[in-house]
Enzyme design. Structure first.
Site, PDB file in Angstrom:
ATOM      1  N   ARG A   1       1.963 -47.856 -17.422  1.00  0.00           N
ATOM      2  CA  ARG A   1       1.976 -48.933 -16.425  1.00  0.00           C
ATOM      3  C   ARG A   1       1.172 -50.099 -16.971  1.00  0.00           C
ATOM      4  O   ARG A   1       0.087 -49.893 -17.509  1.00  0.00           O
ATOM      5  CB  ARG A   1       1.341 -48.458 -15.129  1.00  0.00           C
TER       6      ARG A   1
ATOM      7  N   ARG B   1      -3.170   3.327   8.500  1.00  0.00           N
ATOM      8  CA  ARG B   1      -3.524   2.158   7.688  1.00  0.00           C
ATOM      9  C   ARG B   1      -2.428   1.100   7.679  1.00  0.00           C
ATOM     10  O   ARG B   1      -1.274   1.397   7.451  1.00  0.00           O
ATOM     11  CB  ARG B   1      -3.791   2.590   6.238  1.00  0.00           C
TER      12      ARG B   1
ATOM     13  N   CYS C   1       9.409 -39.687 -14.414  1.00  0.00           N
ATOM     14  CA  CYS C   1       8.023 -40.133 -14.559  1.00  0.00           C
ATOM     15  C   CYS C   1       7.317 -40.217 -13.212  1.00  0.00           C
ATOM     16  O   CYS C   1       6.205 -40.707 -13.117  1.00  0.00           O
ATOM     17  CB  CYS C   1       7.954 -41.471 -15.267  1.00  0.00           C
TER      18      CYS C   1
ATOM     19  N   TYR D   1      13.043 -34.751 -20.729  1.00  0.00           N
ATOM     20  CA  TYR D   1      11.588 -34.597 -20.661  1.00  0.00           C
ATOM     21  C   TYR D   1      11.077 -34.837 -19.243  1.00  0.00           C
ATOM     22  O   TYR D   1      11.768 -35.438 -18.414  1.00  0.00           O
ATOM     23  CB  TYR D   1      10.885 -35.560 -21.628  1.00  0.00           C
TER      24      TYR D   1
ATOM     25  N   ARG E   1      -3.459  -1.605  -6.415  1.00  0.00           N
ATOM     26  CA  ARG E   1      -2.644  -2.819  -6.362  1.00  0.00           C
ATOM     27  C   ARG E   1      -3.043  -3.713  -7.530  1.00  0.00           C
ATOM     28  O   ARG E   1      -4.121  -3.524  -8.106  1.00  0.00           O
ATOM     29  CB  ARG E   1      -2.850  -3.548  -5.034  1.00  0.00           C
TER      30      ARG E   1
ATOM     31  N   THR F   1      10.596 -40.961  -9.314  1.00  0.00           N
ATOM     32  CA  THR F   1      10.864 -40.233  -8.070  1.00  0.00           C
ATOM     33  C   THR F   1       9.863 -40.544  -6.962  1.00  0.00           C
ATOM     34  O   THR F   1      10.092 -40.139  -5.827  1.00  0.00           O
ATOM     35  CB  THR F   1      10.918 -38.719  -8.334  1.00  0.00           C
ATOM     36  N   ASN F   2       8.774 -41.233  -7.265  1.00  0.00           N
ATOM     37  CA  ASN F   2       7.890 -41.649  -6.169  1.00  0.00           C
ATOM     38  C   ASN F   2       8.603 -42.659  -5.282  1.00  0.00           C
ATOM     39  O   ASN F   2       8.730 -42.480  -4.073  1.00  0.00           O
ATOM     40  CB  ASN F   2       6.605 -42.286  -6.689  1.00  0.00           C
ATOM     41  N   ASP F   3       9.073 -43.742  -5.912  1.00  0.00           N
ATOM     42  CA  ASP F   3       9.783 -44.755  -5.134  1.00  0.00           C
ATOM     43  C   ASP F   3      11.116 -44.214  -4.630  1.00  0.00           C
ATOM     44  O   ASP F   3      11.538 -44.522  -3.523  1.00  0.00           O
ATOM     45  CB  ASP F   3      10.017 -46.011  -5.982  1.00  0.00           C
TER      46      ASP F   3
ATOM     47  N   SER G   1      14.637 -43.370 -16.626  1.00  0.00           N
ATOM     48  CA  SER G   1      13.496 -42.559 -16.259  1.00  0.00           C
ATOM     49  C   SER G   1      13.469 -42.530 -14.736  1.00  0.00           C
ATOM     50  O   SER G   1      13.432 -43.579 -14.097  1.00  0.00           O
ATOM     51  CB  SER G   1      12.226 -43.185 -16.829  1.00  0.00           C
TER      52      SER G   1
ATOM     53  N   HIS H   1      -1.685 -45.227  -4.205  1.00  0.00           N
ATOM     54  CA  HIS H   1      -2.407 -45.716  -5.383  1.00  0.00           C
ATOM     55  C   HIS H   1      -3.552 -44.782  -5.748  1.00  0.00           C
ATOM     56  O   HIS H   1      -3.684 -44.352  -6.889  1.00  0.00           O
ATOM     57  CB  HIS H   1      -2.924 -47.135  -5.108  1.00  0.00           C
TER      58      HIS H   1
ATOM     59  N   LYS I   1       0.836  -1.197   0.000  1.00  0.00           N
ATOM     60  CA  LYS I   1       0.000   0.000   0.000  1.00  0.00           C
ATOM     61  C   LYS I   1       0.874   1.251   0.000  1.00  0.00           C
ATOM     62  O   LYS I   1       0.678   2.152  -0.812  1.00  0.00           O
ATOM     63  CB  LYS I   1      -0.905  -0.025   1.232  1.00  0.00           C
TER      64      LYS I   1
ATOM     65  N   MET J   1      -5.849  -7.134   8.367  1.00  0.00           N
ATOM     66  CA  MET J   1      -5.283  -6.284   9.415  1.00  0.00           C
ATOM     67  C   MET J   1      -6.106  -5.015   9.557  1.00  0.00           C
ATOM     68  O   MET J   1      -7.108  -4.853   8.881  1.00  0.00           O
ATOM     69  CB  MET J   1      -3.834  -5.981   9.098  1.00  0.00           C
TER      70      MET J   1
ATOM     71  N   GLY K   1      -8.208  -7.091   4.139  1.00  0.00           N
ATOM     72  CA  GLY K   1      -9.141  -7.186   5.258  1.00  0.00           C
ATOM     73  C   GLY K   1      -8.614  -7.920   6.492  1.00  0.00           C
ATOM     74  O   GLY K   1      -9.330  -8.070   7.471  1.00  0.00           O
TER      75      GLY K   1
HETATM   76  P1  ADP Z   1      -7.777  -2.261   3.869  1.00  0.00           P
HETATM   77  O1  ADP Z   1      -6.372  -2.711   3.703  1.00  0.00           O
HETATM   78  O2  ADP Z   1      -8.562  -3.106   4.794  1.00  0.00           O
HETATM   79  O3  ADP Z   1      -8.433  -2.015   2.542  1.00  0.00           O
HETATM   80  P2  ADP Z   1      -7.323   0.543   4.003  1.00  0.00           P
HETATM   81  O4  ADP Z   1      -6.143   1.048   4.734  1.00  0.00           O
HETATM   82  O5  ADP Z   1      -7.208   0.494   2.544  1.00  0.00           O
HETATM   83  O6  ADP Z   1      -7.699  -0.875   4.598  1.00  0.00           O
HETATM   84  O7  ADP Z   1      -8.552   1.424   4.427  1.00  0.00           O
HETATM   85  C1  ADP Z   1      -9.869   1.065   4.143  1.00  0.00           C
HETATM   86  C2  ADP Z   1     -10.622   2.222   3.537  1.00  0.00           C
HETATM   87  O8  ADP Z   1     -10.554   3.364   4.355  1.00  0.00           O
HETATM   88  C3  ADP Z   1     -10.057   2.695   2.221  1.00  0.00           C
HETATM   89  O9  ADP Z   1     -10.549   1.976   1.150  1.00  0.00           O
HETATM   90  C4  ADP Z   1     -10.541   4.115   2.142  1.00  0.00           C
HETATM   91  O10 ADP Z   1     -11.793   4.153   1.546  1.00  0.00           O
HETATM   92  C5  ADP Z   1     -10.604   4.524   3.565  1.00  0.00           C
HETATM   93  N1  ADP Z   1      -9.456   5.415   3.835  1.00  0.00           N
HETATM   94  C6  ADP Z   1      -8.222   5.075   4.197  1.00  0.00           C
HETATM   95  N2  ADP Z   1      -7.415   6.141   4.295  1.00  0.00           N
HETATM   96  C7  ADP Z   1      -8.189   7.200   3.991  1.00  0.00           C
HETATM   97  C8  ADP Z   1      -7.947   8.617   3.896  1.00  0.00           C
HETATM   98  N3  ADP Z   1      -6.749   9.147   4.133  1.00  0.00           N
HETATM   99  N4  ADP Z   1      -8.967   9.378   3.552  1.00  0.00           N
HETATM  100  C9  ADP Z   1     -10.194   8.866   3.294  1.00  0.00           C
HETATM  101  N5  ADP Z   1     -10.489   7.570   3.359  1.00  0.00           N
HETATM  102  C10 ADP Z   1      -9.485   6.727   3.699  1.00  0.00           C
HETATM  103 MG    MG Z   2       8.263 -47.490  -8.776  1.00  0.00          MG
HETATM  104 MG    MG Z   3      -7.671  -1.013   1.067  1.00  0.00          MG
END
Ligand code: ADP
Ligand code: MG
Ligand code: MG
Length: 878
Positions: free
Chosen positions: A560, A92, A830, A850, A336, A766-768, A763, A454, A22, A103, A101
Site C-alpha cells: 500500500r 459418567r 490480498c 497465491y 483421550r 476481498t475486504n472491499d 488480485s 484501518h 469417553k 458435565m 469438567g
Molecule cells: P470427568 O469427565 O469430569 O473427568 P469422569 O466420568 O471421568 O468425569 O469421572 C471423574 C473421575 O471419577 C474419574 O477420573 C475417576 O477417577 C472416577 N471414576 C469414574 N468412574 C469410576 C469407576 N468406575 N471406578 C472408580 N473411579 C471412577
Molecule cells: Mg480496497
Molecule cells: Mg474424566
C-alpha cells in the site's frame, strides 16, 4: 428397534459420535486388552431422544439399560443393591468432543443403608464402605438432587474440626457414620424426602441428571466459546466401580504421556493414595507427582508406564489418562488425546514423526493454524490472567497480548513511549494519521470498526495486538477518559488487551514473549514441501518486508502506498498537492514527493531481493490526508502561504458522505492523472536503480485499485505505459513490468472477462469486495457484527472468514471469466482473508496462484496451504 445401549465389548474408538469420546475409548481399551472395569454406554442419540420426548426416557431405552445391567451383574458376579455382594457403578457423562469438567458424573451408585453394611462386611473394611457412602450421598445430592455442595462440606469440616482431623483419610468409621447421618438429614430437609434407597431408582435418576447436565449453564458457555454444536448430546457411561479408597495399597491419578506444556517426552501427572477420582481435581489433598509412584508402588508404576506406551502407539497421539489402583491392581478409567499448548503441539508432532509413529502429513494435519499464532505473539501469563478483571469485549482484530497505560492520541502515545512507558492507544477509530502512535504502542483499542477497519489491518501488518469495534466503551477524548457502565479509565491508567479473544482487562497483566522453537522450522519445511499455493505478504515498509521474508514470504502481494504519504517530512507536500487548484501547482507538489517515493520503493525492492512485488497505487479518499481541526487548518494555511478561509472551503469541498464509495482509488487517477504518474515514475526509477546498482532482478507489478469498468483500466494502463516508456527512453534501458488490477467491486468480478483485456493479473481485494457485496461498511460493522454472530445469522464474521457462498462465488466467477480472456492471467488474493486458514483452503480449491497476508500470518498461511492440499487429496479419494 434401534440400539441405544452398547456394552464396552461392542464398541470401539471410531464410534465417538454415538458413544461419546469417553465411551468409545473405554470400549477401545477393553478391546485391546487393557484392564478396564466393565460397563456399558447409553448413546448420544438416547440423550437427544430424551430432549425430543420432552425430557423423558423412553421405556424401551430403560429396558435396554436394565438388560445391560443384568449382563454387567453376571460379568462382575455382583448385584446392584445386594446385601452381601453389592455392585457399585459410576454414571459418567461423555460428550463427542471432550468438555472437561463441564458435565456431571456420579460415583459409588448403588449404595444404600443395607448395601453399605454388606460392602463393609464383604471387604472387612467398614471404614471404606462408609467413606464410599458419604461420597455417594454428597455427589448424588449435588448432581442429581441439586443440593449445594457446600452444605455437605460444612458438615464434613465441622466433624473434622471437632475431632482434630486434618486429612479425610484420618476419619474413623464412627466419624463417617455420623457424617452419613447428617448428610441424609440434609437431603431430607432439602428434598422433603429421604435419600433414595432403591438402587435402580438411583440409577435412572443419575442417568437423567447426566442428560440434563448437557444443558447446564457452564456446558452451554463452554460450547459457545469452543464452537461446539449444541445438538450433539452426551452419552452416559455406566461402569462398575473400582476403589482407590480401599487403603494404603489403593489410589487414583491422572497422567499425560508427554508434558502438555512443553511436549517433552516424559510422564507428567499426579496421584493420591487412598482416594477416589474426584479428590485429585478437587484439591482437598495435595497430590504427588507421578514419578513418586515409582518408589511407593514400583510394580504398578512399571505396569502403568507400559500401558502408556501401548496407548500412545495405539492412538498415535499424546494421551491424557485417568487410572485407579485397587488393592495393588491397576485399572484404566479413561484415555483421550491430551490438550496441549501450541509449543507442545509443535514439538510433539515433530517428535512423533521422527519416532516413526506418524508421517509428515499427519503431523501437519494435527496442528491448528490458529493455535500456531500463539507462538508468534506474546501471551498473558495464565495465572495472572485468571486473577484479572474483565471490563469489556470487542473484536479480536489482531492477536497477541498487550498491557500498558492508556493514551488517547497518537502524539501522546509517541511522547509517552519516548519516556519509556508502555502504552495502549485508545481511539474511537484510527486513520492513517495514527500510524506513528500505532508503531509506538504496545496495543491498540478502538470502539468503532470491524475486522478490516484501518486499525485492524494495520495492527495485523505490524504484528501488534489490537481489539477493535469495542462498542460498549464510550471514549471522551476531550476529558481524556473512557467509560463502560460505572467503570472509568483515565489517561495514564493501565489496561490490558487480549487480541486473541478481544477481551479488555483492567490493570496490568504480565505478558510473556513469543518463543520460536526449533521444531517450528521443521513443520514449516514440511508444509513447503507439500503446498502448491504461493504465499506472499502485505507489506509497505522495508522492515515489514524483512519480517515477512524471515517468516517465509515469497513476494509482496500488496504494497500500500498511502502510509508512505504520512511520514513527517512528506505530509505537507501531500497536502499541498491535494489543495492545489491547478495542474501546475499539483505537479509542483508531486515533484517534491517523487524522491521520497522512489526511496521507499528502493528500500522494498532491496528487502525483497528478487521476489515479486505488487505495488498498489494510491487508494484512499484524499480528505483522509487533510487536517480538520481549525487550529490545524490555520497552521497549514500559514505553512503553505494560503488564505485560511479559502483553504477551509477547499477542505469542506473535499468532504464526502460516503468516502468509501467516493472519490478514491483509480477514480483519483481519472480526474488527476498526475498522482499516478508520479507514483509510476517512482516505481520505474526505483526498479532501474536497484537493477543497476544492486544487481537485483525486479519486475514490478503495478496494481490499479477499485476498477469497476474496463475503460478505467484502459485509460490508466495507457498512462502507466506512456510514463514508463518515457523514462526507459530517457535512461536508455528496457525494464519488464506488469499492470494489473484489484478485483474488489462486484461489477469488476462480473465483467472480469472485459477487464482481463487490459489486466495482466488480478488480485482479489476481498475486504472491499466483502464490504460492497454485503453492503456492510467495514468501519461500522464492528457495532453489530457480534450480535449477528450471537443470533447465528453468520457463523463467522465475513470480514474475517471469506463468505464462500456469496463473495466466494464472485471470486470464482471472476477467475473463470478472467482466464477465458487471458489464459495465463496471474491470480491472487490480498484481502485479510489471505491469512485465514478456512479461506486459504477455499483459495486453494478454486485455483488461485497465491494468497497474500500480513507478515505475522505468513507461517499460518504456509501451514494452512499445506493442510489444504492434504485435505482435498483425501476428499478426492473418498
Ligand atoms: P470427568 O469427565 O469430569 O473427568 P469422569 O466420568 O471421568 O468425569 O469421572 C471423574 C473421575 O471419577 C474419574 O477420573 C475417576 O477417577 C472416577 N471414576 C469414574 N468412574 C469410576 C469407576 N468406575 N471406578 C472408580 N473411579 C471412577
Ligand atoms: Mg480496497
Ligand atoms: Mg474424566
Amino acid at each position: 428397534m434401534k440400539k441405544f445401549v452398547y456394552s464396552f465389548d461392542e464398541g470401539n474408538k471410531e464410534m465417538k459420535s454415538l458413544l461419546g469420546g469417553k465411551g468409545a475409548n473405554l470400549a477401545e481399551m477393553s478391546k485391546i486388552g487393557l484392564p478396564v472395569p466393565s460397563g456399558f454406554t447409553i448413546t448420544t442419540e438416547a440423550c437427544n431422544k430424551y430432549y425430543e420426548d420432552g425430557k423423558s426416557i423412553d421405556p424401551s431405552i430403560k429396558e435396554m439399560i436394565f438388560s445391560n445391567l443384568d449382563k454387567l451383574e453376571k460379568t462382575t458376579n455382583k448385584k446392584l443393591g445386594d446385601l452381601n455382594n453389592p455392585l457399585l457403578v459410576s454414571v459418567r457423562s461423555g460428550a463427542v468432543i471432550s468438555m472437561p469438567g463441564m458435565m456431571d458424573t456420579v460415583l459409588n451408585l448403588g449404595l444404600n443403608d443395607e448395601a453399605t453394611e454388606g460392602l463393609g462386611n464383604l471387604t472387612k473394611n467398614p471404614r471404606f464402605a462408609y467413606d464410599s457412602y458419604r461420597r455417594f450421598i454428597q455427589m448424588f445430592g449435588d448432581v442429581v438432587l441439586g443440593i449445594s455442595k457446600y452444605k455437605f462440606d460444612n458438615v464434613l469440616d465441622k466433624v473434622k474440626e471437632a475431632n482434630g482431623i486434618e486429612d479425610d483419610t484420618e476419619l474413623s468409621v464412627e466419624n463417617l457414620k455420623e457424617i452419613v447421618n447428617k448428610y441424609k438429614d440434609i437431603v431430607k430437609k432439602e428434598t422433603k424426602k429421604g435419600f433414595p434407597q432403591d438402587p435402580k431408582e438411583q440409577l435412572m435418576m443419575a442417568v437423567t441428571a447426566v442428560f440434563e447436565s448437557w444443558n447446564n449453564a457452564r456446558a452451554i458457555v463452554y460450547r459457545n466459546i469452543n464452537e461446539i454444536p449444541h445438538h450433539l448430546g452426551t452419552a452416559v457411561n455406566i461402569q462398575s466401580m473400582v476403589f482407590g479408597n480401599m487403603g494404603e495399597s489403593s489410589g487414583t491419578g491422572v497422567a499425560f504421556t508427554r508434558n502438555p506444556s512443553t511436549g517433552e517426552k516424559e510422564l507428567f501427572g499426579e496421584f493420591l493414595i487412598n482416594a477416589q477420582g474426584e479428590d485429585v481435581v478437587a484439591g482437598i489433598r495435595t497430590p504427588k507427582a507421578i514419578s513418586e509412584l515409582k518408589d511407593i508402588m514400583p510394580n504398578i508404576y512399571t505396569e502403568f508406564v507400559e500401558v502408556t506406551k501401548i496407548l500412545e502407539k495405539h492412538y498415535k497421539d499424546m494421551q491424557d489418562i485417568e487410572f485407579t489402583i485397587e488393592n495393588d491392581k491397576l485399572y484404566l478409567l479413561q484415555t483421550r488425546n491430551g490438550k496441549r499448548t501450541a509449543k507442545a503441539a509443535v514439538n510433539i508432532a515433530v517428535e512423533m514423526t521422527n519416532e516413526g509413529l506418524i508421517d509428515k502429513k499427519a503431523a501437519l494435519m494435527r496442528l491448528n493454524p490458529q493455535q500456531i499464532d500463539q507462538l508468534l505473539h506474546p501471551t498473558f501469563k495464565l495465572d495472572e490472567l485468571e486473577k484479572a478483571r474483565r471490563i469489556s469485549k470487542g473484536l479480536p482484530a489482531s492477536p497477541g497480548a498487550a498491557t500498558g497505560k492508556v493514551y488517547f492520541t497518537s502524539e501522546e502515545v509517541v511522547e509517552a513511549s519516548r519516556r519509556g512507558e508502555k502504552v495502549i492507544l485508545v481511539r474511537i477509530e484510527t486513520s492513517p494519521e495514527d500510524i506513528e502512535g500505532m508503531v509506538s504502542a504496545e496495543g491498540i483499542l478502538t470502539t468503532r470498526g470491524g475486522m478490516t477497519s484501518h486499525a485492524a489491518v494495520v495492527a495485523r501488518g505490524m504484528g501488534k495486538c489490537c481489539v477493535a469495534g469495542c462498542g460498549e466503551i464510550k471514549v471522551d477524548e476531550h476529558n481524556k477518559v473512557f467509560r463502560i457502565d460505572d467503570i472509568e479509565v483515565k489517561e495514564g491508567d493501565f489496561i490490558s488487551l487480549d487480541g486473541n479473544s478481544g477481551i479488555v482487562y483492567e490493570g496490568i497483566i504480565e505478558t510473556k514473549s513469543a518463543e520460536l522453537i526449533g521444531s517450528f522450522g521443521k513443520i514449516m519445511e514440511w508444509a513447503d514441501e507439500i503446498r502448491s499455493l504461493k504465499i506472499r505478504t502485505n507489506a509497505d515498509t522495508p522492515r515489514d518486508s524483512e519480517v515477512a521474508v524471515n517468516f517465509g514470504a515469497e513476494g509482496i502481494g500488496l504494497c500500500r502506498t498511502e502510509h508512505m504519504f504520512f511520514k513527517e517530512n512528506r505530509i505537507l507536500a501531500v497536502r499541498e498537492m491535494i489543495v492545489a487548484k491547478t495542474k501546475e501547482e499539483r505537479e509542483k507538489a508531486l515533484n517534491k514527493l517523487l524522491p521520497f517515493q522512489k526511496e521507499d520503493f528502493i528500500g522494498i525492492f532491496e528487502a525483497m531481493e528478487s521476489r515479486p512485488v505488487t505495488i498498489r497505487l494510491l487508494d484512499p479518499p484524499l480528505h483522509e490526508f487533510l487536517p480538520h481541526k481549525d487550529e490545524d487548518i490555520k497552521a497549514l494555511a500559514d505553512e503553505l502561504n494560503l488564505d485560511y478561509n479559502g483553504l477551509r472551503e477547499t477542505i469542506e469541498d473535499l468532504k464526502e458522505f460516503n468516502p468509501m464509495l467516493g472519490h478514491r482509488g483509480c477514480r483519483l487517477a481519472i480526474t488527476y492523472p498526475e498522482i499516478y504518474q508520479m507514483q509510476v515514475r517512482a516505481i520505474i526509477y526505483a526498479a532501474i536503480h536497484v537493477i543497476q546498482e544492486k544487481d537485483i532482478k525486479v519486475e514490478p507489478e503495478i496494481m490499479i485499485p477499485l476498477i469497476c469498468h474496463e475503460k478505467e483500466l484502459e485509460i490508466i494502463k495507457k498512462l502507466v505505459n506512456e510514463t514508463a516508456n518515457e523514462i526507459m527512453r530517457e535512461e536508455n534501458v528496457q525494464l519488464k513490468y506488469k499492470v494489473g488490477t484489484m478485483i474488489e467491486i462486484p461489477r469488476a468480478a462480473l465483467t472480469a472477462d472485459e477487464i482481463a483485456n487490459h489486466a495482466e493479473f488480478f488480485s482479489f481485494g476481498t475486504n472491499d469486495l466483502t464490504q460492497m457485496t454485503f453492503g456492510f461498511s467495514r468501519d461500522d460493522s464492528g457495532k453489530f457484527i457480534n450480535e449477528y454472530r450471537e443470533k447465528e445469522v453468520f457463523e463467522k464474521d465475513p470480514f474475517a472468514r471469506l463468505d464462500q457462498s456469496g463473495v466466494g462465488k464472485l471470486v470464482e466467477m471472476a477467475i473463470k471469466l478472467g482466464r477465458s480472456t487471458r489464459k495465463d492471467i496471474k491470480l491472487g488474493i490480498c484481502g485479510e482473508h489471505g491469512g485465514d486458514p478456512d479461506s486459504i483452503d477455499f483459495c486453494h480449491r478454486i485455483g488461485l496462484d497465491y494468497v497474500s497476508c500480513s507478515p505475522f500470518r505468513v507461517p499460518i498461511a504456509r501451514l494452512a496451504a499445506a493442510q489444504a492440499v492434504i485435505k482435498n487429496r483425501t476428499d478426492e479419494c473418498r
